[in-house]
Structure formats: structure tokens, C-alpha cells
Enzyme design. Structure first.
Site, PDB file in Angstrom:
ATOM      1  N   GLY A 221      84.667  48.365  -5.290  1.00  0.00           N
ATOM      2  CA  GLY A 221      84.327  47.269  -4.395  1.00  0.00           C
ATOM      3  C   GLY A 221      82.844  46.974  -4.323  1.00  0.00           C
ATOM      4  O   GLY A 221      82.003  47.686  -4.882  1.00  0.00           O
ATOM      5  N   HIS A 222      82.522  45.915  -3.595  1.00  0.00           N
ATOM      6  CA  HIS A 222      81.145  45.440  -3.522  1.00  0.00           C
ATOM      7  C   HIS A 222      80.201  46.478  -2.909  1.00  0.00           C
ATOM      8  O   HIS A 222      80.527  47.159  -1.946  1.00  0.00           O
ATOM      9  CB  HIS A 222      81.047  44.125  -2.735  1.00  0.00           C
ATOM     10  CG  HIS A 222      81.735  44.139  -1.411  1.00  0.00           C
ATOM     11  ND1 HIS A 222      82.786  43.295  -1.115  1.00  0.00           N
ATOM     12  CD2 HIS A 222      81.548  44.878  -0.301  1.00  0.00           C
ATOM     13  CE1 HIS A 222      83.190  43.512   0.115  1.00  0.00           C
ATOM     14  NE2 HIS A 222      82.463  44.470   0.637  1.00  0.00           N
ATOM     15  N   ALA A 223      79.026  46.590  -3.542  1.00  0.00           N
ATOM     16  CA  ALA A 223      77.911  47.430  -3.054  1.00  0.00           C
ATOM     17  C   ALA A 223      78.211  48.922  -3.094  1.00  0.00           C
ATOM     18  O   ALA A 223      77.497  49.714  -2.477  1.00  0.00           O
ATOM     19  CB  ALA A 223      77.474  47.009  -1.657  1.00  0.00           C
ATOM     20  N   ARG A 241      80.758  49.533  -0.250  1.00  0.00           N
ATOM     21  CA  ARG A 241      79.608  50.228   0.354  1.00  0.00           C
ATOM     22  C   ARG A 241      79.738  51.750   0.354  1.00  0.00           C
ATOM     23  O   ARG A 241      78.931  52.447   0.973  1.00  0.00           O
ATOM     24  CB  ARG A 241      79.336  49.724   1.771  1.00  0.00           C
ATOM     25  CG  ARG A 241      78.941  48.257   1.845  1.00  0.00           C
ATOM     26  CD  ARG A 241      78.692  47.799   3.270  1.00  0.00           C
ATOM     27  NE  ARG A 241      79.917  47.762   4.049  1.00  0.00           N
ATOM     28  CZ  ARG A 241      80.235  48.650   4.969  1.00  0.00           C
ATOM     29  NH1 ARG A 241      79.429  49.650   5.279  1.00  0.00           N
ATOM     30  NH2 ARG A 241      81.385  48.548   5.620  1.00  0.00           N
TER      31      ARG A 241
END
Length: 303
Positions: A221-223, A241
């Protein structure tokens, strides 16, 4: 940037009140560790303690504004609104077309001695590919992606796409623009049909550290920050994250929730569902995942 100018030019149905307005350079979450001055949102008092020195504007409710003024040392500006999270991401989406907010555009750069399939899709802008990189057929490399030397992207992998981030309104679901990037280190291998989302904010990246290996059909997932020498086995999912420290093993079909820290040389074993951070050297098993020896002991007792 100033909120007053932005809010006057964007389509916004939410009523707001600006107090002690301050300039900011970017948007961020309350705990984001970045040098730029930023605007954040708070919709829960438990995050008030996370406000950093670089925060100059806070979108929040009237009740939380009072708490922040009384219980923290924050002296910046406020935008008081009933739905601060929604307004924050509406501003973020509006700024997608602002050169002051997004990354500058440059022509894609290709390193030496690369083997790029003619059936791969690589953005014509904002991609940097190092030397001796292999990108196989039907792989997709979106803008704002960096791939280090001697790395491999196998067939069907998707790097740098829009992630799963949506916000509910009273009558719809709003998609949040992903304006960050992906950085893949040196000697990394991304195997077949894996998906690595780019980060949400322009200053942020999803990162895969040097020598890490990502198996087939993995979603990152993102980051997410995957550090050096990590192995993530097929059909695993890593929530946004999350930080995965070096030398860690994520087993087949494991699920790691968002925002966790998985310690150095840890193991999230086959099929585990990790909803809490994992310590260095710790091995966890089960749904929900607990320390491996305790899981085995519980299993024996139940039998």
C-alpha cells in the site's frame, strides 16, 4: 500557500472559519516528519500530541480547537469546520493541478544496459531507471517512480499506481489523489503481478529497500517503507504507511495492517494477520497474530 485563497477558488460546500491564518508549503498528517511547513487535520483529540513544530495550520472542529489551545503548545492558525478530514482531502484533490503542490515534470531517464520489454508500459515523464535493470512484458511503471541499479520487475507487475484511499461523504465516496512516488532500491526483485502503490502526498514515497525481494501477487500500500534485505512471500498484503525493518520475513498469504512497525529480523508467519506492531527478532503467528511460541502453546492446549 494560504487556505483562504484556496478555499475561495475551489468548489466546497462545507462552512468554515479561519483563525490566525498562516502560510504553509504542503499538506501532511499530524505526525509526518518533514521539513516543510504544513497544514494538517485533526478529528480526534488523541492526535493533538502529534502536532510537530512545522505545522502552521490545523483543520479541526471547534471542540478540538479549544483542546489544542489549552493542552498543547501549538500557536499556529486554525480552520474550524465540522468535517475537517473531508475538507482536508478535498483541498488535497484540488491542489492536484497546482504546480506549487505537485512534483515538477521531467522527461523519463533510462540507465545503461537495461533490458526493457517492448510490451512494458513506462511513463514518458517522471521515471528514473538505473543501470542493468530488467523490466519484463506487461509490467507497468507509472510516473514518480525510481528504480535502482540491477533491479528486476517481472511480467505483469504494476509500480506506482493509484492506491486505495477513499473518503465517505453524505451521499458518495470520494477518491483521494495519490501524488507521491515509489522508490525501488538496488538489486531488488519484484515478481509477477505484484502491485506497489505510490504515496498520497507529493513529498512522500513508497520505498522498497536494497536487496529486498517481493514475491508474486503481493500488494504493498501507499507510503509503505520496506527496508533492506526484506522478503515478502506471495499473496501477502501490506497496509499503507507500515514500516518493515531490515532482514524481516513476511510469510505466504500474511496480512499486515496499516501504520504498523515490523521490527528488524522479525517473522510474520504463513497466513498471519498482524494488527499490532512486531518487535525486533519477534516471530508472530495466527489470526490475530501473537508471539509464535504462545500460538503453539495455545494450539496444544486447545487440542
Amino acid at each position: 500557500m494560504k487556505l483562504n485563497k484556496i478555499l475561495k477558488t475551489m468548489e466546497n460546500s462545507l462552512e468554515y472559519l479561519l483563525k490566525n491564518e498562516q502560510d504553509f508549503e504542503t499538506l501532511a498528517l499530524s505526525a509526518s516528519n518533514i521539513p516543510e511547513s504544513c497544514c494538517i487535520f485533526l478529528d480526534d483529540v488523541k492526535y493533538a500530541k502529534d502536532i510537530r513544530e512545522n505545522v502552521t495550520m490545523v483543520l479541526t472542529t471547534e471542540e478540538i480547537e479549544t483542546y489544542v489551545k489549552e493542552q498543547t503548545e501549538y500557536k499556529g492558525g486554525f480552520c474550524v469546520v465540522k468535517q475537517p478530514r473531508l475538507l482536508f482531502f478535498e483541498i488535497h484533490n484540488y491542489l492536484e493541478n497546482s504546480v506549487d503542490y505537485v512534483r515538477p515534470v521531467f522527461e523519463t531517464k533510462m540507465g545503461k544496459a537495461c533490458q526493457i520489454s517492448p510490451l512494458a508500459s513506462i511513463s514518458e515523464s517522471n521515471v528514473v531507471i538505473g543501470d542493468n535493470v530488467i523490466i519484463e512484458e506487461f509490467a507497468v511503471i507509472r510516473a514518480n517512480t525510481v528504480i535502482g541499479n540491477n533491479s528486476i520487475v517481472r511480467a505483469g507487475a504494476k509500480i506506482g499506481g493509484q492506491g486505495f484511499e477513499f473518503k465517505r461523504t453524505q451521499d458518495s465516496i470520494v477518491s483521494v489523489a495519490h501524488l507521491g512516488g515509489v522508490i525501488i532500491g538496488h538489486h531488488v526483485e519484484i515478481q509477477y503481478n505484484t502491485c506497489i502503490d505510490r504515496a498520497v502526498y507529493p513529498w512522500d514515497n513508497t520505498v522498497i529497500g536494497n536487496y529486498s525481494k517481493i514475491d508474486n501477487l503481493v500488494h504493498i500500500g501507499h507510503a509503505v517503507k520496506v527496508e533492506e534485505n526484506v522478503m515478502i512471500v506471495a499473496q501477502s498484503g501490506i497496509g499503507g504507511r507500515t514500516i518493515i525493518k531490515p532482514e524481516t520475513w513476511i510469510g505466504f498469504g500474511a496480512t499486515v495492517s496499516n501504520g504498523l512497525i515490523i521490527g528488524r529480523n522479525a517473522r510474520v508467519n504463513i497466513g498471519s494477520v498482524a494488527t499490532r506492531s512486531v518487535q525486533d527478532e519477534q516471530s508472530v503467528t495466527g489470526n490475530f497474530a501473537i508471539e509464535h511460541s504462545k500460538f503453539i502453546e495455545n494450539l496444544k492446549n486447545n487440542r
